[in-house]
Scaffold this active site. Structure first.
Site, short mmCIF file in Angstrom:
data_model
loop_
_atom_site.label_atom_id
_atom_site.label_comp_id
_atom_site.label_asym_id
_atom_site.label_seq_id
_atom_site.Cartn_x
_atom_site.Cartn_y
_atom_site.Cartn_z
N ARG A 22 1.01 -1.32 -0.08
CA ARG A 22 0.04 -0.14 -0.08
C ARG A 22 0.96 1.36 0.02
O ARG A 22 0.48 2.19 -0.64
CB ARG A 22 -0.77 0.04 1.16
CG ARG A 22 -1.85 1.00 1.33
CD ARG A 22 -3.20 0.81 2.42
NE ARG A 22 -3.77 1.87 2.54
CZ ARG A 22 -4.03 2.50 3.55
NH1 ARG A 22 -3.25 2.17 4.77
NH2 ARG A 22 -4.69 3.63 3.60
N HIS A 26 0.51 4.19 -2.62
CA HIS A 26 0.42 5.41 -2.25
C HIS A 26 1.58 6.46 -2.57
O HIS A 26 1.42 7.70 -3.14
CB HIS A 26 0.04 5.60 -0.83
CG HIS A 26 -1.22 5.26 -0.58
ND1 HIS A 26 -2.07 5.68 0.58
CD2 HIS A 26 -2.15 4.24 -0.93
CE1 HIS A 26 -3.26 5.03 0.60
NE2 HIS A 26 -3.29 4.28 -0.38
N ASN A 54 -3.23 8.65 4.36
CA ASN A 54 -2.01 7.82 4.74
C ASN A 54 -1.83 7.77 6.15
O ASN A 54 -0.83 7.18 6.62
CB ASN A 54 -0.78 8.50 4.02
CG ASN A 54 -0.84 8.39 2.77
OD1 ASN A 54 -1.42 7.57 2.06
ND2 ASN A 54 0.12 9.40 2.19
N HIS A 151 -5.67 -5.68 -2.89
CA HIS A 151 -6.48 -6.07 -1.82
C HIS A 151 -6.83 -7.42 -1.23
O HIS A 151 -7.75 -7.61 -0.60
CB HIS A 151 -7.95 -5.24 -2.24
CG HIS A 151 -7.93 -3.98 -2.42
ND1 HIS A 151 -8.93 -3.00 -3.03
CD2 HIS A 151 -6.86 -3.08 -2.15
CE1 HIS A 151 -8.64 -1.81 -2.86
NE2 HIS A 151 -7.41 -1.68 -2.31
#
Length: 279
Positions: A22, A26, A54, A151
């Site tokens: 992740r 990001h 975040n 995911h």
């Protein structure tokens, strides 16, 4: 060295792989893959890691540990952005997923602004918002479906899927595309005025194993986010979801291709000695 740092952290905390994957995503979606997500807030400038999407990022120490090892062997050569890209790959392969060669040569950025995290695709996005967000970064709808498979690892807080299980619209409380008993269990874990800190639910039924379960559950109406469900709203994306649900191999192949593409989005200008600070 990087793989060892990831492996060691995973022995103490099985949420590390999801966190690193992740974090890389990001990072790349704001200013390109330039490790700007690793920078600490300084003075009045609030850094990306303190932006709303975040706040729940963690495991930054894994990158610090890897950087320390790498700096000791080859000082000033390997960027924090390259370390993060390779750590994300190792997180996937050490969780049972595929491995791949990560092209090197990324540079680290000097700028990190919390306000720019608004550019990240939100879990409430519909398909056209997702398409716009991805295409602005040179990523296709195929990349969107493949990268959403990330995911398969991890956990989500209630706030990210609250919109689907409470006050969905003027006529119904629950998103009708959600499986009724699944939605009911989510409502029990995440009541409307939830007071339990860190309450939430796993992203799929095998949250520490990189597999294609995410797609299987998605087809059953058992996905958490609106942005997951959105993948079933166009013919192209739905057929890819079905293809990946049928074949782990097809998913792995597509995921690797899209990860290499995403992690090649250019960003920075230098190599930082410390991933948290600009020298």
């Amino acid at each position: 060295m990087i793989r060892e740092a990831v492996k060691k952290a995973m022995m103490n905390d099985n949420t590390v792989p999801a966190a690193l994957l992740r974090m890389h995503f990001h990072d790349c979606f704001v200013r390109g893959c330039d490790a700007s997500v690793l920078l600490n807030t300084k003075g009045k400038n609030k850094a990306e890691k303190d932006g709303p999407p975040n706040i729940s990022l963690h495991a930054f120490y894994v990158i610090d540990n890897a950087k320390k090892e790498v700096e000791a062997q080859c000082p000033g050569v390997v960027s924090c952005a390259d370390i993060l890209a390779q750590a994300a790959r190792d997180a996937v392969s050490l969780s049972g997923g595929p491995t791949w060669y990560v092209p090197k040569g990324r540079k680290d950025g000097r700028i990190s602004k919390a306000t720019e995290t608004r550019q990240l695709p939100a879990p409430t996005f519909n398909i056209s918002q997702l398409q716009q967000s991805f295409s602005q970064r040179g990523l296709s709808m195929d990349d969107l479906v493949a990268l959403s498979g990330g995911h398969t690892l991890g956990f989500s807080h209630c706030s990210s899927f609250q919109n689907r299980i409470h006050n969905f619209n003027a006529t119904t409380d629950i998103d009708p595309s959600s499986h009724p008993s699944f939605a009911a269990s989510l409502r029990r874990i995440c009541p409307l005025h939830n007071k339990v800190k860190n309450a939430g639910f796993r992203l799929d039924s095998s949250p520490t194993t990189f597999d294609n379960t995410y797609y299987k559950l998605l087809l059953q109406g058992k996905s958490l986010f609106s942005s997951d469900q959105a993948l079933l709203t166009t013919t192209r994306t739905k057929s890819l979801v079905s293809k990946f649900a049928r074949s782990q191999e097809e998913f792995n192949k597509a995921f690797v291709k899209s990860m290499i593409k995403m992690s090649s989005i250019n960003g920075g200008t230098e190599i930082r000695k410390d991933c948290r600070f600009v020298r």
